[in-house]
Design a protein around this motif. Sequence first.
Motif, PDB file in Angstrom:
ATOM      1  N   PHE A 166       3.827  -3.421 -12.517  1.00 20.02           N
ATOM      2  CA  PHE A 166       5.206  -3.227 -12.080  1.00 20.02           C
ATOM      3  C   PHE A 166       5.338  -1.770 -11.648  1.00 20.02           C
ATOM      4  N   ASP A 167       5.936  -1.515 -10.474  1.00 21.79           N
ATOM      5  CA  ASP A 167       5.874  -0.158  -9.929  1.00 21.79           C
ATOM      6  C   ASP A 167       6.741   0.850 -10.674  1.00 21.79           C
ATOM      7  N   ALA A 168       7.457   0.422 -11.717  1.00 23.78           N
ATOM      8  CA  ALA A 168       8.141   1.397 -12.573  1.00 23.78           C
ATOM      9  C   ALA A 168       7.144   2.349 -13.220  1.00 23.78           C
ATOM     10  N   THR A 169       5.882   1.901 -13.367  1.00 27.47           N
ATOM     11  CA  THR A 169       4.839   2.766 -13.927  1.00 27.47           C
ATOM     12  C   THR A 169       4.664   4.023 -13.094  1.00 27.47           C
ATOM     13  N   THR A 170       4.939   3.940 -11.803  1.00 25.86           N
ATOM     14  CA  THR A 170       4.836   5.114 -10.932  1.00 25.86           C
ATOM     15  C   THR A 170       5.744   6.231 -11.437  1.00 25.86           C
ATOM     16  N   PHE A 171       6.966   5.867 -11.797  1.00 25.17           N
ATOM     17  CA  PHE A 171       7.888   6.851 -12.368  1.00 25.17           C
ATOM     18  C   PHE A 171       7.427   7.294 -13.751  1.00 25.17           C
ATOM     19  N   GLU A 172       7.056   6.346 -14.595  1.00 24.39           N
ATOM     20  CA  GLU A 172       6.719   6.655 -15.983  1.00 24.39           C
ATOM     21  C   GLU A 172       5.539   7.615 -16.106  1.00 24.39           C
TER      22      GLU A 172
ATOM     23  N   VAL B 149       0.854  -1.189   0.000  1.00 18.94           N
ATOM     24  CA  VAL B 149       0.000   0.000   0.000  1.00 18.94           C
ATOM     25  C   VAL B 149       0.893   1.243   0.000  1.00 18.94           C
ATOM     26  N   VAL B 150       0.858   1.993  -1.091  1.00 21.88           N
ATOM     27  CA  VAL B 150       1.755   3.139  -1.282  1.00 21.88           C
ATOM     28  C   VAL B 150       0.961   4.441  -1.166  1.00 21.88           C
ATOM     29  N   PRO B 151       1.354   5.338  -0.264  1.00 19.45           N
ATOM     30  CA  PRO B 151       0.615   6.592  -0.080  1.00 19.45           C
ATOM     31  C   PRO B 151       1.064   7.692  -1.045  1.00 19.45           C
ATOM     32  N   HIS B 152       0.284   8.754  -1.098  1.00 18.76           N
ATOM     33  CA  HIS B 152       0.602   9.898  -1.955  1.00 18.76           C
ATOM     34  C   HIS B 152       1.968  10.479  -1.624  1.00 18.76           C
ATOM     35  N   ARG B 153       2.288  10.595  -0.323  1.00 17.67           N
ATOM     36  CA  ARG B 153       3.566  11.213   0.047  1.00 17.67           C
ATOM     37  C   ARG B 153       4.754  10.470  -0.550  1.00 17.67           C
ATOM     38  N   ALA B 154       4.622   9.150  -0.700  1.00 17.94           N
ATOM     39  CA  ALA B 154       5.719   8.360  -1.247  1.00 17.94           C
ATOM     40  C   ALA B 154       5.940   8.664  -2.722  1.00 17.94           C
ATOM     41  N   VAL B 155       4.846   8.845  -3.466  1.00 16.31           N
ATOM     42  CA  VAL B 155       4.968   9.184  -4.888  1.00 16.31           C
ATOM     43  C   VAL B 155       5.510  10.603  -5.042  1.00 16.31           C
ATOM     44  N   VAL B 156       5.032  11.519  -4.204  1.00 14.42           N
ATOM     45  CA  VAL B 156       5.528  12.906  -4.251  1.00 14.42           C
ATOM     46  C   VAL B 156       7.032  12.920  -4.004  1.00 14.42           C
TER      47      VAL B 156
END
Length: 585
Positions: free
Chosen positions: A196-202, A164-171
């Motif tokens: 795959f969580d590389a999509t978070t960066f992409e 479970v990944v929160p907004h602050r982690a993506v920011v």
Amino acid sequence: MRPDERTVLSLVRDQVERRPGAVAVSGHGEDLTYRRLWDLAGTLAAGLVARGVRRGDLVAVAVNPSVDLVVAFLGVLRAGAAYLPLDNRAPADRLAVILDEAAPAVVLHARDRTRWTTPLPPGLTPVTVPDEVSSQVGTVEIGPDDPAYVAYTSGSTGRPKGVVVPHRAVVRLVTDADYCPLGPDDRVASLSNPAFDATTFEVWAPLAAGGAVVAIPSPVDLVLEDWAAALGELSITAMFLTTSLFHSVARELPTAFEQLEHLVVGGEQLDAEMVRRVLGSRPPGRIVNGYGPTETTTFAAVFECSAEAMRDVARTPIGYPLQKTTLHVLDEHLRPVSAGETGELCIGGPGVALGYLGRPELTAERFVLAPAAGERIYRTGDLVRQLPGGALEVVGRRDRQVKLRGFRIELEEVEQAAAATGLVDAVFVEKVGEGPAATLVGFALPTAGGQEELPVALRARLAEVLPDYMVPARWVVLSHVPLGPTGKADRGELLALLETVSRTDGDLPIESVDDICRVWREVLRVPQVEPCDNFIDLGGNSLLAVQAAARMNEFLITSVEPAEILLAESAAELGARVRPAGAVG
């Protein structure tokens, strides 16, 4: 708004206000401006709220990389919910297990559903990503600790676990990112599996910077030269690639990245020689090795692979902490080790996830308050040491978790799935090889009177419950289980059963099916390939198919794409459809 109050939504909304007419998302001949992206996401969010989706709920997303994927992600966040990206390549049974645990009430589909092929279990409310703007969602209050998404990874208990990944982690990942500084003129490739969580960066790195997300094919979907040309035609400036995929491209076409400003590579140990090969062949502006478990939001450490830094490196370091991230090298009692000594890498900072969905015991075990660190940390299980210059280097694992083609795999999960088939009395699974040649090998002791075609039967049964990257490509049938001095299975002796095959010269021209067999033998590193053999059955995968296609295309009149190799029933069947250079008629 204070920096510590920002959310993913606030980052995107800032760009909507600053450059509403700029392209935010592009793919398959379609462009969306920031304003239209925001409004389409608002329309989707309004529809989700009308269906009962509330703050903190989970919404499944069954969409491949595309314009619709970005609309889906942003629409879920605008509804105050968190998205659960699904893997189109995972078996239906595995998706059913994930969806049963996560219990999303709604599943989002792309406008073109034909691109999604894996059946989903009944009971989910299907919603299609809109293509017209209508009613907009009202303001849904969320904060930096609200979940943004849940990403499932392999589990050592045989059960996938949702991070479970929160907004602050993506920011934290996408703001003030010195490892890959982006701006409004950047166009970032989107090609990773959304699960795959590389999509978070992409997705979020370019949108936070006012740039564009550009959906492109993977290198395994095109002839490498065509893929490299597409990067230039689409004006791609930044890209993430899994380590194995980078290795494959670097080996066959090291100039493929020359038009990029930023290339981030991650997921496995990065081959220093492959990096030097690219650096010596019209390289991109910079190459960065990115390290980070899903539990720390894509990247936690980075190492810039400059020509000077890589000159005498035998093993590429993972480097130094990302912005606002802390890296601690601790002993088994969570006490710091001395510089240069080996310890477990523990990670702190706002990039650390909230925990595992519905798994409080596992969360308490892996996410801990460490007195020495003075903060909540995630225990990675990776063993590292600090090099003289201060960079960190991974030297191994505390457990038996491995990475293959960018995917994290608990070997115990594969073993438990094989044991559950009832076909074996004992089973052991190991990762063999490195980079694109890496594969999973299984060792199986059949049940009494076991099947003659045990490898075939195991592959078929495991394909029903595990994604393809977790199914061993090769099986060794045992007559007994070798034991070590302690009475435990001797895995070293098991690995010694495998034949070591040297790569042979691959520069001879392809003139027949025999030559196709030769190329497959070289790429797959197997002792023999017969015309009736199947590429996948021999241990082939999409990355190795890229290599095979590149070698064959040097000598063929009609180009062979990696997908053709993967889909061919046999070397003979593929040979019947291609012609060697110099062939007449």
